[in-house]
Design an enzyme around this catalytic site. Structure first.
Site, PDB file in Angstrom:
ATOM      1  CE  LYS A  35       1.554   8.460   1.020  1.00  0.00           C
ATOM      2  NZ  LYS A  35       0.650   9.311   2.030  1.00  0.00           N
ATOM      3  NE  ARG A 127      -3.379   7.257   8.465  1.00  0.00           N
ATOM      4  CZ  ARG A 127      -3.202   7.612   7.296  1.00  0.00           C
ATOM      5  NH1 ARG A 127      -3.700   6.850   6.471  1.00  0.00           N
ATOM      6  NH2 ARG A 127      -2.726   8.501   6.923  1.00  0.00           N
ATOM      7  CE1 TYR A 248      -5.169 -21.770 -16.352  1.00  0.00           C
ATOM      8  CE2 TYR A 248      -4.577 -19.246 -16.571  1.00  0.00           C
ATOM      9  CZ  TYR A 248      -4.172 -20.653 -16.466  1.00  0.00           C
ATOM     10  OH  TYR A 248      -2.711 -20.776 -16.350  1.00  0.00           O
TER      11      TYR A 248
HETATM   12  C1  LIG Z   1      -0.189  10.050   1.525  1.00  0.00           C
HETATM   13  C2  LIG Z   1      -0.319  11.225   2.314  1.00  0.00           C
HETATM   14  C3  LIG Z   1      -0.882  12.537   1.672  1.00  0.00           C
HETATM   15  C4  LIG Z   1      -0.953  12.798   0.016  1.00  0.00           C
HETATM   16  O1  LIG Z   1      -2.169  12.451   0.036  1.00  0.00           O
HETATM   17  P1  LIG Z   1      -3.143  12.252  -1.756  1.00  0.00           P
HETATM   18  O2  LIG Z   1      -4.580  11.861  -1.140  1.00  0.00           O
HETATM   19  O3  LIG Z   1      -2.434  11.402  -2.256  1.00  0.00           O
HETATM   20  O4  LIG Z   1      -2.727  13.722  -2.017  1.00  0.00           O
HETATM   21  C5  LIG Z   1      -0.858  13.780   2.446  1.00  0.00           C
HETATM   22  N1  LIG Z   1      -0.746  13.518   3.710  1.00  0.00           N
HETATM   23  C6  LIG Z   1      -0.344  12.540   4.486  1.00  0.00           C
HETATM   24  C7  LIG Z   1      -0.314  12.344   5.957  1.00  0.00           C
HETATM   25  C8  LIG Z   1      -0.483  11.123   3.754  1.00  0.00           C
HETATM   26  O5  LIG Z   1      -0.024  10.069   4.402  1.00  0.00           O
END
Ligand SMILES: *Cc1c(COP(=O)(O)O)cnc(C)c1O
Length: 351
Positions: A35, A127, A248
Site C-alpha cells: 500500500k 480499528r 534560521y
Molecule cells: C500495513 C499492514 C500490514 C503490513 O504491516 P508491516 O508492519 O509493515 O509489516 C499488514 N496488515 C495490515 C492490515 C496492514 O494494514
C-alpha cells in the site's frame, strides 16, 4: 550546479528481504503489503522484483492502488484492505480485485462471492474488522461470501513481551475453531507478527516494512537489509568562527572554529524538521552532526573532522551507515513514516 538529492533503490536488498521473510515462515505463503505506493518506494520498482522472487499475493489500501498494481502484475492476487463499496463491483470484478470485508453490512450483496473476498475479524485492534460481539453475523457472512481468506491484525506485534499478542492469537484461533470447516485460509501476521514465531504464521503472512528494510526493533535489523540509500550533495563549504550563529533563528552557536558543509536536503524532501540539531549524516562512513535548523532545501553539517570533503561530495542521509530506524528514533517517529514521506522531487535510481 549541484544535483538534487537521490534515492538509490536496491533490487538485491528487496529480493533478499523477501527471501528472508519467506524462509522464516517456511511453508506459509509470504504475501506483501504494498500500500501507499509500496511504502513510498514505488510500486513500479517493488512489484516486479517481488513477483520475480515468487510473491503471488499483494495487499493495498484502496481500489485505485489495486488497479495500478494490476497494470504491473497481470496474474497476481490483489486484496484491498479498506473494504468494499458496491458501486465499484463491476470495476473490481473486471480487474479481479478482492475486497477485504470489514463490516458485515457490506457483504449483504449476494454476488459478493464472485469477488473472492477476504473477511477481516477484529481480535483487539478495534480499528477495522468485524467485532467479536458480531460472531453470529460473521458466521452468516462467511456462509454467504465464501471468503478466500480470513484475516486479523495485531496491535502490539512490535512488543514481543506483550501478553496482548497471545490474547489476540487465542481469539483468532477461537474464531477459526468456531468457523470449523467453513474456515478459509487465514492470516494474522505483519512483519513484527512473523517474528513472534510459527503460531502466528497460519497459511499466509502479509509483511510490509521488513521488505523495505525497516525492523520492528530499532536496535536490531533482524536480518533485513536497507533497500533505500538516501543521499544528498555538499553544495557549499564554510569556515565559521567561534561564537558565530548558523542558520534560521541562529539556533546553533559555534563553540569553536568549525568547518561546515551545507547539504542539499531539507524537509521538502521528507527530512523531518525535528531533526534540526539532532540528526546525523555520513560521509565516507564517518558520521557528522547536523547543526542548526533543518530548512526546506538545506541542512548544515559539522564536517570539521573530514578535511577531504569537497563541494559535490555525496553524503548519506539514510542507508547502510545510518539506518532507517536510527533516523526514525531521532525524529521521534517510525521507519514507516520516513519512507512514506520521502519527497517527490528527488531523483530515484534503481540498482
Ligand atoms: C500495513 C499492514 C500490514 C503490513 O504491516 P508491516 O508492519 O509493515 O509489516 C499488514 N496488515 C495490515 C492490515 C496492514 O494494514
Amino acid at each position: 550546479m549541484s544535483r538534487r538529492p537521490r534515492l538509490i533503490l536496491s533490487r538485491q536488498a528487496l529480493a533478499h528481504n523477501y527471501q528472508h521473510l519467506s524462509s522464516v515462515v517456511g511453508k506459509a505463503e509470504c504475501a506483501a503489503s504494498i500500500k501507499a505506493d509500496a511504502y513510498g518506494l514505488g510500486i513500479e520498482f517493488v512489484a516486479p522484483v517481488l513477483w520475480e522472487e515468487g510473491c503471488r499475493t499483494y495487499f493495498v489500501a484502496y481500489l485505485e492502488e489495486a488497479l495500478a498494481l494490476r497494470e504491473l502484475l497481470h496474474d497476481a492476487t490483489i486484496y484491498v484492505f479498506h473494504g468494499f463499496d458496491r458501486r465499484n463491483f463491476d470495476i473490481a470484478k473486471a480487474a479481479r480485485i478482492r475486497p477485504v470485508i470489514n463490516l458485515s453490512e457490506e457483504a449483504l450483496l449476494p454476488k459478493i462471492k464472485e469477488l473472492n473476498p477476504a473477511v477481516h475479524v477484529d481480535t483487539g485492534m478495534r480499528r477495522l474488522g468485524i467485532p467479536q460481539y458480531e460472531m453470529d453475523r460473521l458466521l452468516k457472512l462467511v456462509e454467504r461470501s465464501k471468503p478466500s481468506l480470513l484475516m486479523s491484525h495485531l496491535a502490539k506485534a512490535d512488543e514481543p513481551e506483550s501478553m496482548d499478542n497471545v490474547t489476540q492469537l487465542e481469539r483468532f484461533n477461537s474464531i477459526r475453531n468456531q468457523l470449523g470447516d467453513a474456515c478459509p485460509y487465514s492470516s494474522l501476521a505483519n512483519t513484527a507478527g512473523i517474528l513472534l514465531g510459527p503460531p502466528f504464521h497460519f497459511e499466509l503472512v502479509r509483511p510490509g516494512i521488513g521488505l523495505y528494510g525497516g525492523s520492528p526493533d530499532p536496535n536490531d535489523p533482524k536480518g533485513f537489509k536497507p533497500v533505500v540509500t538516501w543521499q544528498a550533495q555538499v553544495i557549499e563549504l564554510q569556515d565559521v568562527a567561534m561564537g558565530e550563529s548558523v542558520g534560521y533563528g541562529g539556533a546553533f552557536l559555534a563553540p569553536r572554529p568549525l568547518k561546515l558543509a551545507t547539504i542539499g536536503i531539507g524537509y521538502a524532501d521528507g527530512y523531518h524538521r525535528v531533526l534540526g540539531g539532532q540528526g546525523e549524516l555520513a560521509i565516507d562512513g564517518q558520521i557528522c552532526p547536523i547543526v542548526g535548523r533543518v530548512s526546506m532545501d538545506l541542512v548544515t553539517l559539522d564536517v570539521s573532522a573530514i578535511p577531504t570533503i569537497k563541494k559535490g561530495t555525496w553524503v548519506e542521509v539514510m542507508g547502510p551507515i545510518i539506518s532507517i530506524d536510527t533516523v526514525a528514533v531521532k525524529a521521534n517517529t517510525i521507519g514507516y513514516e520516513l519512507l512514506t514521506r520521502l519527497g517527490s522531487r528527488m531523483e530515484r535510481v534503481v540498482v
